[in-house]
Design an enzyme around this catalytic site. Structure first.
Site, PDB file in Angstrom:
ATOM      1  N   ALA A 157       0.837  -1.201   0.000  1.00 43.18           N
ATOM      2  CA  ALA A 157       0.000   0.000   0.000  1.00 43.18           C
ATOM      3  C   ALA A 157       0.872   1.252   0.000  1.00 43.18           C
ATOM      4  O   ALA A 157       0.592   2.230  -0.710  1.00 43.18           O
ATOM      5  CB  ALA A 157      -0.942  -0.005   1.198  1.00 43.18           C
ATOM      6  N   ASP A 158       1.928   1.240   0.792  1.00 43.50           N
ATOM      7  CA  ASP A 158       2.886   2.350   0.777  1.00 43.50           C
ATOM      8  C   ASP A 158       3.538   2.488  -0.598  1.00 43.50           C
ATOM      9  O   ASP A 158       3.632   3.597  -1.149  1.00 43.50           O
ATOM     10  CB  ASP A 158       3.985   2.105   1.813  1.00 43.50           C
ATOM     11  CG  ASP A 158       3.633   2.630   3.195  1.00 43.50           C
ATOM     12  OD1 ASP A 158       2.930   3.652   3.282  1.00 43.50           O
ATOM     13  OD2 ASP A 158       4.062   2.025   4.184  1.00 43.50           O
ATOM     14  N   LEU A 159       4.025   1.380  -1.135  1.00 46.65           N
ATOM     15  CA  LEU A 159       4.780   1.434  -2.384  1.00 46.65           C
ATOM     16  C   LEU A 159       3.902   1.880  -3.543  1.00 46.65           C
ATOM     17  O   LEU A 159       4.317   2.713  -4.362  1.00 46.65           O
ATOM     18  CB  LEU A 159       5.413   0.069  -2.678  1.00 46.65           C
ATOM     19  CG  LEU A 159       6.417  -0.423  -1.637  1.00 46.65           C
ATOM     20  CD1 LEU A 159       6.865  -1.840  -1.961  1.00 46.65           C
ATOM     21  CD2 LEU A 159       7.619   0.503  -1.568  1.00 46.65           C
TER      22      LEU A 159
END
Length: 418
Positions: A180-182
């Site tokens: 989700a961050d990436l």
């Protein structure tokens, strides 16, 4: 003379930390932007201390350089600034006047409290592209919550479709990296590049509102579409399939004959169309399966997976993995081994593509890190090591961006602003 980079002369003021924001700004830095990473004096980005592993000093002790930090901050310059101090806030406003892009991932409202919100900075730099990255965005009932990747993978549905099936003894599972961050970092990069294009044509900047939860919902891709298309029929939402594919059969992990040591061995087979399935059946020694009306099309195979898959599993256990890989690759049936990270970085294709590069670092002159996957023929990506020392570029950046001389920098240091 160094080659031109795609984003030469683009200045990025990076007030983000941990992963989503730094992943975005690392991509911009790879493409040649001058990314100035603004860190807290004395501590820096949280990920500087997220280890082990850390680089070791010549006497074998852990340094302050974590592998995590180095993996998300190449090609940047590091400065320190105390945003809680009015003088630090003023310094950031001065720098924002000269920036093309401003990236932050503070809680909603923090930037306004510091006088560094979009409306304030737009008044002094109308062309500024301002990107806010948060867990839940700048609006909605969750806007004030802290949003972390793990929680967002859970809330955004990813963990409900990741992991082994209940009947096989499984349960919800997060992905092995913070996707989700990436993905949010990559979507933010695309949005920033689009906004820069708009600013070049119109002289008008804009505010980009990126949320991890929004990105996670978008990442559901075909599974999200499956659920929405099924809603009128009130079918249950997609669930966990283990290593199988909800829409394609056979597309999963299969156990092969044991290794010479007697240990179990596995590989993946990813049959994508009916022609590949016919070839796969031929390799298995069961060409008749591709003629069976229950299995002739992918749709029929999905409907009859419970009949087909056990037969394939039995056949796959008759030969070792190496034999199957050789046979299936020759027949152009998509397949592959399940590599650990040591095998990944020893893979001849990964090596041929230059996905591991050496970087000059004070503690390790040949520091090896993962390289950018972007390969541009005319504007190759930059190749600078992550900033090893917190704030090591403060003086040079303040001189480059603001023209501050040594005495002016020392005054800020004496005030503990930088």
């Amino acid at each position: 003379m160094r080659p031109m980079n795609s984003l030469d002369a683009v200045r990025v003021l990076d007030l983000s930390r941990v992963l989503a924001g730094p992943w975005c700004t690392q991509t911009l830095a790879d493409l040649g932007a001058d990314v100035v990473k603004v860190e807290r004096p004395g501590k820096g980005d949280d990920t500087r201390s997220w280890g082990p592993p850390f680089l070791t000093t010549p006497d074998g002790l852990d340094s302050a350089e974590s592998a995590y930090f180095m993996g998300a901050n190449r090609n940047k310059r590091s400065i320190t600034c105390d945003l809680s101090a009015p003088a630090g806030q003023d310094l950031m406003r001065q720098m924002a006047r000269h920036a093309h892009v401003f990236v932050e991932n503070y809680k909603v409202g923090d930037m306004k409290r510091y006088g560094l919100d979009y409306d304030t900075l737009k008044s002094i730099n109308p062309t500024l592209v301002y990107c806010s990255i948060t867990g839940f965005g700048q609006s909605g009932p969750y806007q004030d919550r802290a949003g972390y990747d793990f929680a967002v993978q859970a809330m955004g549905g990813l963990m409900s479709v990741t992991g082994e099936r209940d009947e096989a003894g499984g349960g919800p599972q997060k992905v092995g990296v913070a996707v989700a961050d990436l993905f949010t970092g990559m979507y933010a990069t695309v949005a920033i590049l689009a906004a820069l294009r708009h600013a070049e044509r119109t002289g008008q900047g804009q505010h980009i509102d990126m949320a991890l939860l929004d990105t996670q919902v978008a990442m559901l891709a075909n599974l999200g579409a499956n659920h929405l298309v099924n809603l009128p029929d009130q079918l249950p939402p997609p669930g966990r399939m283990g290593n199988a594919h909800v829409n394609i059969v056979p597309y999963q992990v299969f156990e092969t004959a044991p290794k010479p040591s007697g240990a179990r061995d596995f590989m993946i087979v990813a049959v994508g169309n009916d022609g590949q399935f016919a070839k796969f059946c031929q390799c298995l020694g069961h060409p008749e399966w591709s003629l069976d009306v229950r299995f002739t099309t992918n749709a029929s195979r999905v409907r009859h997976r419970d009949v087909l898959i056990p037969q394939i599993e039995m056949a796959m256990k008759l030969r070792p993995k190496a034999d199957w890989l050789s046979l299936l690759e020759a027949a152009k049936v998509p397949c592959g081994p399940i590599n650990d990270l040591a095998e990944v970085f020893n893979d001849p294709q990964v090596q041929a593509r230059g996905m591991v590069e050496s970087w000059a670092h004070p503690l390790r002159p040949d520091l090896k890190l993962v390289a950018s996957p972007m390969k541009l023929s005319e504007t190759p990506v930059q190749h600078l090591a992550p900033p090893p020392r917190l704030g090591e570029h403060t003086a040079s950046v303040l001189n480059d961006w603001l023209g501050l001389n040594e005495n002016e920098v020392q005054v800020l240091q004496s005030q503990q602003v930088i």
